[in-house]
Design a protein around this motif. Structure first.
Motif, mmCIF file in Angstrom:
data_model
loop_
_atom_site.group_PDB
_atom_site.id
_atom_site.type_symbol
_atom_site.label_atom_id
_atom_site.label_comp_id
_atom_site.label_asym_id
_atom_site.label_seq_id
_atom_site.Cartn_x
_atom_site.Cartn_y
_atom_site.Cartn_z
ATOM 1 N N THR A 413 0.841 -1.198 0.000
ATOM 2 C CA THR A 413 0.000 0.000 0.000
ATOM 3 C C THR A 413 0.878 1.250 0.000
ATOM 4 N N PHE A 414 0.545 2.213 -0.831
ATOM 5 C CA PHE A 414 1.278 3.478 -0.856
ATOM 6 C C PHE A 414 1.222 4.098 0.534
ATOM 7 N N LEU A 415 2.365 4.588 1.011
ATOM 8 C CA LEU A 415 2.459 5.051 2.400
ATOM 9 C C LEU A 415 1.515 6.207 2.712
ATOM 10 N N MET A 416 1.112 6.959 1.704
ATOM 11 C CA MET A 416 0.141 8.032 1.918
ATOM 12 C C MET A 416 -1.126 7.512 2.588
ATOM 13 N N TYR A 417 -1.460 6.252 2.323
ATOM 14 C CA TYR A 417 -2.714 5.679 2.799
ATOM 15 C C TYR A 417 -2.534 4.794 4.028
ATOM 16 N N CYS A 418 -1.359 4.753 4.574
ATOM 17 C CA CYS A 418 -1.081 3.901 5.737
ATOM 18 C C CYS A 418 -1.192 4.702 7.032
ATOM 19 N N SER A 419 -1.641 4.027 8.067
ATOM 20 C CA SER A 419 -1.729 4.609 9.415
ATOM 21 C C SER A 419 -2.602 5.849 9.465
ATOM 22 N N ARG A 420 -3.622 5.886 8.624
ATOM 23 C CA ARG A 420 -4.569 6.997 8.694
ATOM 24 C C ARG A 420 -5.703 6.631 9.653
ATOM 25 N N GLU A 421 -6.498 7.614 9.999
ATOM 26 C CA GLU A 421 -7.592 7.398 10.948
ATOM 27 C C GLU A 421 -8.696 6.543 10.331
ATOM 28 N N PRO A 422 -9.549 5.913 11.165
ATOM 29 C CA PRO A 422 -10.609 5.045 10.638
ATOM 30 C C PRO A 422 -11.538 5.717 9.640
ATOM 31 N N ARG A 423 -11.831 7.009 9.819
ATOM 32 C CA ARG A 423 -12.749 7.670 8.886
ATOM 33 C C ARG A 423 -12.210 7.657 7.459
ATOM 34 N N PHE A 424 -10.898 7.653 7.323
ATOM 35 C CA PHE A 424 -10.305 7.607 5.988
ATOM 36 C C PHE A 424 -10.678 6.310 5.274
ATOM 37 N N TYR A 425 -10.573 5.203 5.972
ATOM 38 C CA TYR A 425 -10.746 3.895 5.334
ATOM 39 C C TYR A 425 -12.197 3.565 5.020
ATOM 40 N N VAL A 426 -13.142 4.215 5.676
ATOM 41 C CA VAL A 426 -14.550 3.990 5.325
ATOM 42 C C VAL A 426 -15.074 5.076 4.383
ATOM 43 N N SER A 427 -14.192 6.002 3.972
ATOM 44 C CA SER A 427 -14.619 7.106 3.110
ATOM 45 C C SER A 427 -13.966 7.097 1.740
ATOM 46 N N VAL A 428 -12.749 6.533 1.634
ATOM 47 C CA VAL A 428 -11.941 6.674 0.425
ATOM 48 C C VAL A 428 -11.563 5.304 -0.124
ATOM 49 N N LEU A 429 -11.751 5.112 -1.435
ATOM 50 C CA LEU A 429 -11.273 3.915 -2.121
ATOM 51 C C LEU A 429 -10.110 4.344 -3.010
ATOM 52 N N TYR A 430 -8.906 3.881 -2.669
ATOM 53 C CA TYR A 430 -7.702 4.289 -3.382
ATOM 54 C C TYR A 430 -7.207 3.161 -4.280
ATOM 55 N N ASN A 431 -6.199 3.439 -5.067
ATOM 56 C CA ASN A 431 -5.665 2.462 -6.015
ATOM 57 C C ASN A 431 -4.920 1.340 -5.297
#
Length: 643
Positions: A413-431
């Protein structure tokens, strides 16, 4: 009386709109039709259903989110005249078809509400009490729709009766001073809150009808808008007058507006909590708070499924526009469109899992200024899976319902998307993200594919006309069990959310902060401000300010953090961000100039995960224009600033 309003909205609106248009355009012999309409209980309910049908659709009306900086369409749509693209590139005029035409549509519904007030009476199967309640609903909608008009257009008339005809001079109303309209609406909403039920006795039939909390919520939102810098002492608007020469906007700020707004939000909070409302929280398999499932549940679950947070639901959404939204936002390789995404701006706004801000600003060429203390990085890829205690299994290739732990980010996973808050993962679908519905056969490798492919020539990317415009698709509000065109899972019949309790918490904290700072009394309100701000952070699963050693920000920094908290908590929800950028008087800065995203012209990781300019925007005006036809027809109207 058994309520059939919601089914009438879905099945009979088209027929009724036609009849209403006939009435509003008024032929000489129409009066008999109006009189007879109120002699039949079915027609009575159809009339009321038409008034309800003006509630903004939480899924189909996503244009508000797209002209802000939450959601996005492919930038290539600039060239095909897409209505959103016309606005964000500054090509809109008052003569163009409107993205959302409140001016005409809501005015008709307001007048129809007055017709109901003037003509409805008890019938054999409709009691006097039922009629009084239905009239209270009409009074609510008259005030609610006025609030939408004044927050959208700024300078609007107060419609106080059902005019004989839309072509009659009786409809040539003049625009009123902004606060005349706001205060009239606020008083009407407070009054009608006393006449509407807190809850409908027969929730199975009547859920989705106006309640006293609806009135208090609309009032709180309106007064929060009215206290904000856009209208509360904005010198840029001091020159606008109506046809009588009256100033529309006041040029001197009034801190008392923030106090009134804080009190309105607190009244809503107290009334809601006293009657069983609370922000929705789910537990993991060990009984501990599960922020991932909490954040999913608040958007997907209905009241009868335990969601106590929704104050104003939009029950019309159901499987219709919600399913449309799913099909537009789900990856194209699921036989969908895959073109409704989020912006890089929104991706950057989410906190880290440690509660810290990852990016504090940008250089002149759009590169992020990284908060080195936050742990944020965008210079490589993860080497291991990140697993947490949660029942949320939609990011986990091996996950299943009931697991104690599940993977949030997979290796690579691209590091930009790692260790982010839970709201990120239920809001954003990344490559390169796992997507449980992607179980199709990959002809290139001969394997079953389970990960998004937004690369150039990828199954979900360019050069197809439908692609994730900034390198992302929206995940929030999308049914997680949606697996392609025609699928219907557990969450297919979710409701739209017009207003939820979390907004009241955030608005209350903001209004208290602004009032206390303007009065020099921040210390008197500091504890209360953090109490409600931290309620949101606690549910989101990130550290709370001043709790367990996590530092409180300075008074000067707190405004930005309140704005950021609101931005990520309420992202992609019914134009909230659009109105916030306007009322904070930040839209002209945030929505002007280049927008950046991932490099969708690249076929590999090294090239794709680079920030490049994808769109150049030009902000037009803080106000929506009065349609030119109305300006031409009504000599009493004046156009809004910027148009």
């Amino acid at each position: 009386m058994k309520n059939r309003l919601l089914s009438y909205i879905l099945a009979l609106t088209a027929i009724f709109v036609s009849s209403c248009s006939d009435y509003l355009d008024k032929r000489p012999d129409d009066q008999l039709d109006v009189e007879t309409a109120f002699e039949n209980s079915g027609n009575l309910e159809r009339w009321l259903a038409y008034i309800y049908d003006g509630i903004p659709d939480c899924y189909a009306d996503s244009n508000w989110d797209m002209i802000a900086d939450d959601m996005s369409t492919p930038p290539d749509w600039f060239s095909v005249g897409n209505s959103v693209s016309l606005y964000v590139r500054g090509s809109w005029t008052p003569s163009d078809p409107q993205i959302i035409n409140y001016w005409t549509d809501l005015s008709k519904r307001i007048r129809q509400a007055y017709v109901f007030l003037d003509n409805a009476h008890p019938l054999e199967d409709v009691s006097a009490k039922d009629i009084e309640t239905m009239k209270a609903e009409c009074r609510f909608f008259i005030a609610y729709y006025h609030s939408l008009l004044v927050m959208t257009y700024g300078a609007v008339p107060i419609i106080d009766k059902a005019a004989p005809s839309t072509q009659d001079e009786d409809t040539f109303l003049k625009q009123r001073p902004f606060y005349d309209v706001v205060d009239w609406c606020a008083n009407e909403l407070l009054d009608v809150s006393e006449d509407l039920p807190l809850n409908w006795p027969n929730q199975a039939d009547d859920y989705g009808r106006a309640t006293s909390l609806w009135a208090l919520a609309v009032r709180a939102r309106l007064l929060t808008f009215a206290a904000s810098p856009l209208v509360n002492g904005n010198p840029d608007l001091s020159g606008m007058v109506n046809c009588d020469g009256e100033q529309i906007f006041e040029s001197e700020p009034d801190p008392g507006r923030w106090r009134v707004a804080a009190e309105a939000n607190k009244l809503l909070i107290d009334t809601a909590e006293e009657n069983g409302y609370a922000i929705y929280e789910a537990a993991d398999v060990n009984g501990k708070p599960d922020p991932y499932m909490s954040l999913l549940g608040v958007m997907m679950l209905r009241e009868n499924q335990g969601n106590t947070e929704i104050i104003i639901p939009h029950t019309k959404d159901g499987v219709n526009t919600a399913a449309w939204f799913d099909s537009m936002a789900a990856p194209r390789s699921l036989a969908n469109h895959g073109n409704i995404g989020v912006t890089q701006n929104l991706v950057d706004a989410f906190f880290m899992n440690n509660g810290m801000v990852p990016i504090t600003g940008y250089t002149s060429n759009g590169q992020p200024i990284i908060n080195e203390n936050s742990g944020y990085r965008e210079d490589g890829f993860s080497t291991a899976a990140w697993e947490v205690e949660t029942r949320y299994f939609y990011n986990d290739p091996d996950g299943k319902e009931g697991d104690t732990k599940n993977v949030i980010t997979t290796p690579g996973t691209f590091l930009m998307y790692c260790s982010r808050e839970p709201r990120f993962y239920v809001s954003v679908l990344y490559n390169d993200a796992y997507h449980w519905g992607l179980t199709y056969h990959d002809n290139n490798t001969g394997t079953v594919k389970e990960y998004t492919d937004f690369y150039f020539n990828g199954d979900d990317g360019r050069p197809h006309a439908d692609y994730p415009g900034f390198g992302y698709l929206v995940k929030k509000k999308i049914a997680p069990d949606y697996a392609g065109s025609g699928s219907a899972g557990e969450f297919s019949k979710r409701h739209g959310i017009v207003y939820r309790l979390a907004e009241a918490y955030l608005s209350y904290a903001e209004c208290l902060y602004e009032y206390s700072v303007s009065e020099g009394t921040f210390g008197d309100y500091e504890t209360e401000i953090y109490k409600y701000l931290n309620k949101i952070r606690e549910r989101a699963g990130i550290p709370q300010y001043g709790v367990d050693g996590f530092a409180k920000p300075s008074q000067d920094d707190l405004r930005d953090l309140i704005h950021r908290e609101r931005r990520v908590e309420l992202c992609c929800e019914s134009g909230t961000r659009w109105n916030d950028l306007r009322r904070w008087k930040e839209a002209a800065t945030v929505l002007n100039g280049p927008f950046y995203g991932m490099n969708l012209l690249s076929e590999n990781k090294e090239g794709f995960y680079q920030r490049i300019e994808l769109q150049d925007r030009r902000f037009i005006s803080y106000w929506w224009p009065v349609p030119q036809d109305d300006i031409d027809r009504n000599p009493n109207l004046r156009q809004l600033p910027g148009w």
